[in-house]
Design an enzyme around this catalytic site. Structure first.
Site, mmCIF file in Angstrom:
data_model
loop_
_atom_site.group_PDB
_atom_site.id
_atom_site.type_symbol
_atom_site.label_atom_id
_atom_site.label_comp_id
_atom_site.label_asym_id
_atom_site.label_seq_id
_atom_site.Cartn_x
_atom_site.Cartn_y
_atom_site.Cartn_z
ATOM 1 N N GLU A 100 0.842 -1.205 0.000
ATOM 2 C CA GLU A 100 0.000 0.000 0.000
ATOM 3 C C GLU A 100 0.870 1.246 0.000
ATOM 4 O O GLU A 100 2.008 1.223 0.459
ATOM 5 C CB GLU A 100 -0.889 0.005 1.267
ATOM 6 C CG GLU A 100 -2.318 -0.435 1.006
ATOM 7 C CD GLU A 100 -3.176 0.641 0.347
ATOM 8 O OE1 GLU A 100 -2.687 1.372 -0.535
ATOM 9 O OE2 GLU A 100 -4.344 0.758 0.736
ATOM 10 N N ASP A 101 0.297 2.339 -0.490
ATOM 11 C CA ASP A 101 1.011 3.618 -0.451
ATOM 12 C C ASP A 101 1.047 4.162 0.973
ATOM 13 O O ASP A 101 2.085 4.577 1.477
ATOM 14 C CB ASP A 101 0.352 4.632 -1.400
ATOM 15 C CG ASP A 101 -1.160 4.733 -1.247
ATOM 16 O OD1 ASP A 101 -1.761 3.977 -0.445
ATOM 17 O OD2 ASP A 101 -1.765 5.577 -1.929
ATOM 18 N N ASP A 104 -3.754 4.620 6.802
ATOM 19 C CA ASP A 104 -4.333 5.795 7.454
ATOM 20 C C ASP A 104 -5.255 5.278 8.565
ATOM 21 O O ASP A 104 -4.786 4.944 9.650
ATOM 22 C CB ASP A 104 -5.047 6.594 6.360
ATOM 23 C CG ASP A 104 -5.608 7.911 6.819
ATOM 24 O OD1 ASP A 104 -4.935 8.602 7.581
ATOM 25 O OD2 ASP A 104 -6.727 8.259 6.410
ATOM 26 N N PHE A 153 -2.205 15.911 4.971
ATOM 27 C CA PHE A 153 -2.591 15.289 3.715
ATOM 28 C C PHE A 153 -1.403 15.346 2.758
ATOM 29 O O PHE A 153 -0.926 16.417 2.407
ATOM 30 C CB PHE A 153 -3.827 15.952 3.099
ATOM 31 C CG PHE A 153 -4.429 15.068 2.055
ATOM 32 C CD1 PHE A 153 -5.322 14.055 2.415
ATOM 33 C CD2 PHE A 153 -4.045 15.177 0.728
ATOM 34 C CE1 PHE A 153 -5.829 13.193 1.455
ATOM 35 C CE2 PHE A 153 -4.549 14.316 -0.236
ATOM 36 C CZ PHE A 153 -5.448 13.326 0.135
ATOM 37 N N ARG A 166 0.010 12.294 -8.440
ATOM 38 C CA ARG A 166 0.607 10.956 -8.268
ATOM 39 C C ARG A 166 1.991 10.888 -8.896
ATOM 40 O O ARG A 166 2.819 10.072 -8.509
ATOM 41 C CB ARG A 166 -0.262 9.885 -8.932
ATOM 42 C CG ARG A 166 -1.626 9.673 -8.290
ATOM 43 C CD ARG A 166 -2.225 8.372 -8.821
ATOM 44 N NE ARG A 166 -3.665 8.270 -8.603
ATOM 45 C CZ ARG A 166 -4.232 7.819 -7.495
ATOM 46 N NH1 ARG A 166 -3.495 7.459 -6.468
ATOM 47 N NH2 ARG A 166 -5.545 7.741 -7.388
HETATM 48 P P1 IMP Z 1 -7.283 3.721 5.053
HETATM 49 O O1 IMP Z 1 -8.277 2.658 4.739
HETATM 50 O O2 IMP Z 1 -7.922 4.855 5.817
HETATM 51 O O3 IMP Z 1 -6.043 3.231 5.748
HETATM 52 O O4 IMP Z 1 -6.963 4.391 3.688
HETATM 53 C C1 IMP Z 1 -5.836 4.265 2.995
HETATM 54 C C2 IMP Z 1 -6.031 4.969 1.659
HETATM 55 O O5 IMP Z 1 -6.491 6.317 1.851
HETATM 56 C C3 IMP Z 1 -4.721 5.069 0.955
HETATM 57 O O6 IMP Z 1 -4.477 3.962 0.133
HETATM 58 C C4 IMP Z 1 -4.892 6.350 0.180
HETATM 59 O O7 IMP Z 1 -5.528 6.089 -1.054
HETATM 60 C C5 IMP Z 1 -5.816 7.201 0.996
HETATM 61 N N1 IMP Z 1 -5.068 8.191 1.812
HETATM 62 C C6 IMP Z 1 -4.947 8.226 3.150
HETATM 63 N N2 IMP Z 1 -4.199 9.274 3.560
HETATM 64 C C7 IMP Z 1 -3.813 9.910 2.433
HETATM 65 C C8 IMP Z 1 -2.993 11.079 2.183
HETATM 66 O O8 IMP Z 1 -2.433 11.745 3.077
HETATM 67 N N3 IMP Z 1 -2.845 11.421 0.876
HETATM 68 C C9 IMP Z 1 -3.405 10.727 -0.147
HETATM 69 N N4 IMP Z 1 -4.164 9.629 0.035
HETATM 70 C C10 IMP Z 1 -4.371 9.229 1.323
HETATM 71 MG MG MG Z 2 -4.867 4.205 -2.151
#
Ligand code: IMP
Ligand code: MG
Length: 181
Positions: A100-101, A104, A153, A166
């Site tokens: 994953e990138d 969060d 963010f 991106r």
């Molecule tokens: P999670 O399910 O809340 O952990 O979401 C993860 C996804 O939310 C990541 O794969 C991103 O696509 C998006 N995301 C969360 N934080 C950021 C950020 O700071 N910048 C851009 N995308 C984010």
């Molecule tokens: Mg993502």
């Protein structure tokens, strides 16, 4: 088209990223020595990280692509994961690393891990280039993390705001005025 000069402070330069990805690739190669792994790239955000990481791994590995979306609002249970594009290979008995990138709330990776467990792999590990621990809602941690970050963010190196940024080779904080207008 968005002007990249609208982004704010650079938190990781292209050189920082390269160095950290190299370390992660070495760590993974050592820990999985003698095994074969499948890297599961979670689109779209981890395309850049997966491409770089794969080239720093020197053990046999294949790369699969998956795109998902998680529902985290109150009208959908946080347990639901919508698979937009699935991988098309069986993973039973295989060693998986989900890439994953950023992690969060953790809802996406938590759901993905649960879903992959039902496919009976030999092992599953999670690898996220960035981790925002202060935002966690689901009980999940990545096994490999590039950097732990503050709650800003971030954009670049695969991370987007409304599909933009991106392609930036660095990771920067998106200025609040950019998305609050
Ligand atoms: P999670 O399910 O809340 O952990 O979401 C993860 C996804 O939310 C990541 O794969 C991103 O696509 C998006 N995301 C969360 N934080 C950021 C950020 O700071 N910048 C851009 N995308 C984010
Ligand atoms: Mg993502």
């Amino acid at each position: 088209m968005v002007d990249p000069s609208t982004v704010g402070e650079v938190v990781y330069t292209a050189d920082d990223i390269k160095k950290r990805v190299k370390e992660l690739g070495r760590q993974i190669s050592e820990e999985y020595a003698g095994k074969e792994i499948i890297l599961v790239c979670i689109l779209k955000g981890s395309f850049a990280f997966t491409a770089d990481l794969a080239r720093e791994i020197d053990i046999p590995c294949s790369i699969e692509f998956m795109q998902v979306s998680s529902y985290s609002n109150s009208t959908q249970s946080s347990g639901s994961l919508k698979i937009i594009k699935d991988i098309n290979v069986p993973v039973d008995g295989k060693h998986l690393i989900i890439i994953e990138d950023i992690i969060d709330t953790g809802i996406t990776l938590n759901n993905l891990k649960k879903m992959f467990v039902t496919r009976n792999p030999a092992s599953i590990k999670l690898c996220a280039f960035l981790d925002k621990p202060s935002r966690r809602e689901a009980p999940i941690e990545a096994d490999y993390v590039g950097y732990k970050v503050e709650d800003n963010f971030l954009v670049g190196y695969g991370l987007d705001y409304a599909q933009h940024f991106r392609n930036l080779p660095y990771i920067a904080i998106l200025k609040e005025e950019y998305y609050k207008n």
